[in-house]
Design a protein around this motif. Structure first.
Motif, mmCIF file in Angstrom:
data_model
loop_
_atom_site.group_PDB
_atom_site.id
_atom_site.type_symbol
_atom_site.label_atom_id
_atom_site.label_comp_id
_atom_site.label_asym_id
_atom_site.label_seq_id
_atom_site.Cartn_x
_atom_site.Cartn_y
_atom_site.Cartn_z
ATOM 1 N N LYS A 1 -12.078 20.344 12.825
ATOM 2 C CA LYS A 1 -13.005 20.201 11.695
ATOM 3 C C LYS A 1 -14.384 19.733 12.131
ATOM 4 C CE LYS A 1 -9.537 19.647 8.083
ATOM 5 N NZ LYS A 1 -9.013 18.838 6.971
ATOM 6 N N LYS A 2 -14.499 19.321 13.375
ATOM 7 C CA LYS A 2 -15.820 18.965 13.914
ATOM 8 C C LYS A 2 -16.564 20.189 14.442
ATOM 9 C CE LYS A 2 -14.393 14.301 15.300
ATOM 10 N NZ LYS A 2 -14.176 13.384 16.454
ATOM 11 N N LYS B 1 -8.412 17.089 13.054
ATOM 12 C CA LYS B 1 -9.782 16.585 12.904
ATOM 13 C C LYS B 1 -10.702 17.134 13.981
ATOM 14 C CE LYS B 1 -8.676 12.227 10.566
ATOM 15 N NZ LYS B 1 -8.759 10.743 10.640
#
Length: 255
Positions: free
Chosen positions: A184-185, A181
């Motif tokens: 994905k930022k 995650k």
């Protein structure tokens, strides 16, 4: 005046130059080839023509003979720009744990008082924690002072000095997996730069401009290639790092 409060002040009246310390590049480690008591007596003899700023005993005693504003006579041409620690023992000895601790205290104090960097030096033009033999002929040609066993202990002295000053040691090892995650930022981070360099090093880069500080499509394509090299297929090779391939890539610690 600059006297270390952690040392026993044992001033001598001969064998040094008052006010002669031009600057302080660092601290030089020596071996006495004798005892602390014998060295203390010798430094008080005008015939000796020798002295040191500090001296340690094998059980942990620490003397200061010469103020660090003054020039001790212990490493010839290096006297002008380096402080000195004589250590009780004979050639070939290693420093005791107590001596390592006391040398670290002196180095930490020199760091705070004189700005000496907490690092190992390897030449007279360097700065930090040095050793007598590194000065060669200009420092009196003493290739066995303090000896290989003590030279190998210099990094430990630096490490302990850093702990005393609160300076964090340089991280070692590899970056822990930050999580899929996190990537994905689209983060801007030195970790991404380090990861890109690793991909280049293992031959998986699909672009020629080099790794950037931000997670991009080029990074994803390169990482997908790395995933395939590690046995992932289909949707498993999607360019998003997972823990297995991340651990295999071994991205150096950058924190």
């Amino acid at each position: 005046m600059a006297r270390f409060s952690g040392a026993t002040w044992k001033p001598i009246s001969v064998n040094f130059k008052s006010g002669g310390q031009e600057s302080v590049y660092g601290v030089v480690i020596h071996i006495m080839d004798g005892t602390l008591a014998g060295t203390d007596s010798w430094f008080r003899n005008p015939a000796a023509k020798a002295s040191s700023h500090f001296g340690t005993g094998r059980t942990g005693a620490l003397y200061q003979w010469v103020d660090t504003a003054d020039r001790a006579w212990t490493q010839a041409d290096g006297n002008r720009t380096w402080l000195s620690i004589e250590n009780e023992g004979r050639g070939g000895d290693a420093l005791t744990s107590a001596q390592i601790a006391r040398c670290a205290e002196v180095l930490a104090w020199a760091h705070k008082t004189h700005g000496v960097p907490l690092q190992v030096a390897s030449s007279p033009s360097g700065r930090g924690l040095g050793y007598h033999a590194m000065g060669g002929r200009a420092w009196g040609s003493h290739p066995s002072c303090p000896g290989a066993r003590i030279v190998a202990q210099l990094p430990e002295i630096v490490k302990r000095a850093k702990a005393l000053t609160g300076e964090k040691p340089k991280p070692s090892g590899y970056e822990p997996f930050p999580g899929t995650k996190w990537f994905k930022k689209n983060p801007r981070s030195p970790i991404v730069t380090a990861m890109g360099k690793r991909l280049v090093a293992v031959g998986c880069s699909t672009y020629t401009t080099g790794p950037g500080p931000q997670w991009t499509d080029a990074d994803k394509a390169s990482y997908a290639k790395w995933q395939r090299k590690n046995g992932h297929r289909g949707t498993d090779a999607d360019g998003w790092p997972g823990k297995t391939t991340w651990d295999a890539l071994k991205v150096p610690n950058v924190s």
